[in-house]
Design a protein around this motif. Structure first.
Motif, mmCIF file in Angstrom:
data_model
loop_
_atom_site.group_PDB
_atom_site.id
_atom_site.type_symbol
_atom_site.label_atom_id
_atom_site.label_comp_id
_atom_site.label_asym_id
_atom_site.label_seq_id
_atom_site.Cartn_x
_atom_site.Cartn_y
_atom_site.Cartn_z
ATOM 1 N N GLY A 28 0.824 -1.212 0.000
ATOM 2 C CA GLY A 28 0.000 0.000 0.000
ATOM 3 C C GLY A 28 0.855 1.257 0.000
ATOM 4 N N ALA A 29 1.880 1.270 0.831
ATOM 5 C CA ALA A 29 2.789 2.427 0.894
ATOM 6 C C ALA A 29 3.577 2.572 -0.401
ATOM 7 N N PRO A 45 -4.539 12.923 -11.343
ATOM 8 C CA PRO A 45 -5.236 14.007 -10.656
ATOM 9 C C PRO A 45 -5.133 13.848 -9.137
ATOM 10 N N VAL A 46 -5.275 14.940 -8.448
ATOM 11 C CA VAL A 46 -5.168 14.947 -6.988
ATOM 12 C C VAL A 46 -6.203 14.023 -6.349
ATOM 13 N N GLU A 47 -7.364 13.879 -6.978
ATOM 14 C CA GLU A 47 -8.400 13.008 -6.419
ATOM 15 C C GLU A 47 -7.939 11.547 -6.384
ATOM 16 N N TYR A 52 -5.063 6.795 -3.327
ATOM 17 C CA TYR A 52 -3.866 6.008 -2.999
ATOM 18 C C TYR A 52 -3.375 6.317 -1.589
ATOM 19 N N ARG A 53 -3.474 7.578 -1.173
ATOM 20 C CA ARG A 53 -3.060 7.938 0.185
ATOM 21 C C ARG A 53 -3.922 7.216 1.208
ATOM 22 N N PHE A 58 -3.373 0.214 4.161
ATOM 23 C CA PHE A 58 -4.090 -1.059 4.061
ATOM 24 C C PHE A 58 -3.610 -1.815 2.832
ATOM 25 N N ASP A 59 -2.697 -2.734 3.026
ATOM 26 C CA ASP A 59 -2.108 -3.464 1.907
ATOM 27 C C ASP A 59 -3.133 -4.272 1.120
ATOM 28 N N ASP A 60 -4.230 -4.664 1.770
ATOM 29 C CA ASP A 60 -5.251 -5.474 1.108
ATOM 30 C C ASP A 60 -6.342 -4.648 0.432
#
Length: 87
Positions: A28-29, A45-47, A52-53, A58-60
């Motif tokens: 996730g990171a 895009p920022v959205e 992703y942030r 949460f890797d899953d």
């Protein structure tokens, strides 16, 4: 400001990380870091970066599933399709 031109090797490396399999520890990171690369290249895009942030802890959690649920368009969707065909 003119967006930087992506280095092909780095672009492909980041693309692979961005669309890596969901689930492995730290994925996730890593996906969020790759998303920041594409955001800084003015290709995301920022959205979508925010999606992703939010998923980075949460890797899953698949960011594309959350984006679809919230109606956020993944601007790199065509890149993802081409990457899957090569795998």
């Amino acid at each position: 400001m003119i967006p930087p031109k992506p280095n092909t090797v780095e672009f492909n490396k980041q693309k692979t990380i961005l669309y890596a399999r969901v689930g492995p520890p730290g994925s996730g990171a890593a996906r969020y870091a790759a998303a920041m690369y594409f955001y800084n290249m003015k290709l995301m895009p920022v959205e979508m970066l925010e999606i992703y942030r939010r998923c980075s802890k949460f890797d899953d959690e698949d960011p594309n599933d959350l984006a679809a649920y919230e109606g956020v368009q993944d601007c790199l969707l065509d890149v993802r399709k081409s990457l899957r065909k090569k795998s």
